[in-house]
Structure formats: structure tokens, C-alpha cells
Design a protein around this motif. Sequence first.
Motif, PDB file in Angstrom:
ATOM      1  N   GLN A  96      20.520  -4.293  47.220  1.00 30.19           N
ATOM      2  CA  GLN A  96      19.991  -4.699  48.752  1.00 30.19           C
ATOM      3  C   GLN A  96      20.497  -4.445  50.173  1.00 30.19           C
ATOM      4  O   GLN A  96      21.301  -3.733  50.341  1.00 30.19           O
ATOM      5  CB  GLN A  96      21.264  -6.298  49.210  1.00 30.19           C
ATOM      6  N   TYR A  97      18.495  -4.162  50.856  1.00 30.88           N
ATOM      7  CA  TYR A  97      18.902  -3.520  52.111  1.00 30.88           C
ATOM      8  C   TYR A  97      20.525  -4.412  53.321  1.00 30.88           C
ATOM      9  O   TYR A  97      20.350  -5.704  53.471  1.00 30.88           O
ATOM     10  CB  TYR A  97      17.922  -3.578  52.677  1.00 30.88           C
ATOM     11  N   ILE A  98      20.925  -3.380  53.884  1.00 29.37           N
ATOM     12  CA  ILE A  98      22.073  -3.638  54.454  1.00 29.37           C
ATOM     13  C   ILE A  98      21.592  -3.967  56.350  1.00 29.37           C
ATOM     14  O   ILE A  98      20.854  -5.086  57.226  1.00 29.37           O
ATOM     15  CB  ILE A  98      23.103  -3.554  54.708  1.00 29.37           C
ATOM     16  N   ILE A  99      20.928  -2.541  56.790  1.00 37.38           N
ATOM     17  CA  ILE A  99      21.020  -2.321  57.549  1.00 37.38           C
ATOM     18  C   ILE A  99      20.769  -0.889  58.171  1.00 37.38           C
ATOM     19  O   ILE A  99      20.815   0.383  57.199  1.00 37.38           O
ATOM     20  CB  ILE A  99      22.064  -2.444  58.516  1.00 37.38           C
ATOM     21  N   HIS A 100      20.189  -0.372  59.064  1.00 35.26           N
ATOM     22  CA  HIS A 100      19.845   1.335  59.088  1.00 35.26           C
ATOM     23  C   HIS A 100      19.844   2.085  60.193  1.00 35.26           C
ATOM     24  O   HIS A 100      19.886   0.765  61.348  1.00 35.26           O
ATOM     25  CB  HIS A 100      18.362   1.588  58.641  1.00 35.26           C
TER      26      HIS A 100
END
Lengths: 112, 110
Positions: B45-49
Motif C-alpha cells: 500500500q502506498y504511504i507517502i512520497h
Amino acid sequence: NAGVTQTPKFRVLKTGQSMTLLCAQDMNHEYMYWYRQDPGMGLRLIHYSVGEGTTAKGEVPDGYNVSRLKKQNFLLGLESAAPSQTSVYFCASRGIFSYEQYFGPGTRLTVT
Amino acid sequence: DAKTTQPTSMDCAEGRAANLPCNHSTISGNEYVYWYRQIHSQGPQYIIHGLKNNETNEMASLIITEDRKSSTLILPHATLRDTAVYYCIVPTGGSYIPTFGRGTSLIVHP
């Protein structure tokens, strides 16, 4: 939106049998990926596609084939399954303007 | 991808901040740092960038050092549901062939 879906969720094959895993996305994404994940390991890229009608090899492509006939679907085929292909398979997609990948729930494949 | 280095495992008490480090000393000037997590048996799952500036969203904060050679993902008030493997990735190139290493296994305990 369903996001990224994978079919089937579970499958048991005998050595030498063939099967196709289906990945579908409803986000109009250009890029799609197939990974495998073995116990305690990270994800390894099998094949990927940068658009409809295109495919390319990833890190571990041997024993697998893929097709992207429609933009929303990415199929992963095993022509002659081997016990070494027992793994969890994840599909992912992303759009052109972001590196954010969206993953499916995975397919658990056991080859006996 | 630029190579990233993460600790194999960490643990944190529930309610405390979890600080997950990542080293990416070979990062180039226009490369972003992405963080994902994988809860047991689920897809990542993508969190942040982020690129240069610190970033915050509803899930986490990302602190990137001024020289951009390392970053820290912060979960401000960790819960048991944050127990997962966390991946730090620096993608490169337009075709973006991402590499998920073994990540950091975070265990949040009561």
C-alpha cells in the motif's frame, strides 16, 4: 472503483499443468506489473507493460508469459507449472504522471 | 533504482512514534523517495512520497535530509494495525522498473 482486482485468489496446480492469472484495473492506468513474493522475501518483478499491446521482462521472467491485449487487463500465464513457482503473485498498476503503484490483493498459487 | 538501505526489523510501543530510517546515498537530484507498506498477506500500500521538502499526510510524515541521502518515515502514534513491512523506494527513469527489497519489518507491541 474496484481498483486492481486479481483472479483467482487461490489455486493449486499439479506439476506440468498450465493456468492464467488475470489482473484487471479500472483506473485507466498505462503501466501494469506482475510480481511474485516468496516467504520472507521482497517482491520480485516478473514482467511489466508500459501500455496496451506491449510487454517487457522483469527480474524473474523465466517460466512465465504475459499479454496485454486490453489496456485494463494484464494476464500472466504459466505454461508448465513447476513447484518452484509456488508463490504469492501480485499485480500492480500506475498512471503516467505518478510513480504511485496500486496493488491487487494477490493470488496464492501452490504447485505440487 | 537508486539503492536503498533499511534496517531489517524494528519495534515500537503502541501510541509512541515509529521512526523508520532509509539510506539512499546515490539518489539523484530529481528522484523522489517513495514509501509503501505491506500488512501480512496483503498487497503493498502506498504511504507517502517526497522530493526535497518534508511531507505529511493522514498516514505519516516523511523527513528528507538536506543532502537527500537519507529519509525517515514517521508514524506519529503507532497502533497495532501499523505492524507491517515498510519499503523505501527511489524509482528512476520514465519506465520506472521498481525494486522492492526486504524492507523493514515493524512490530508494534502493546
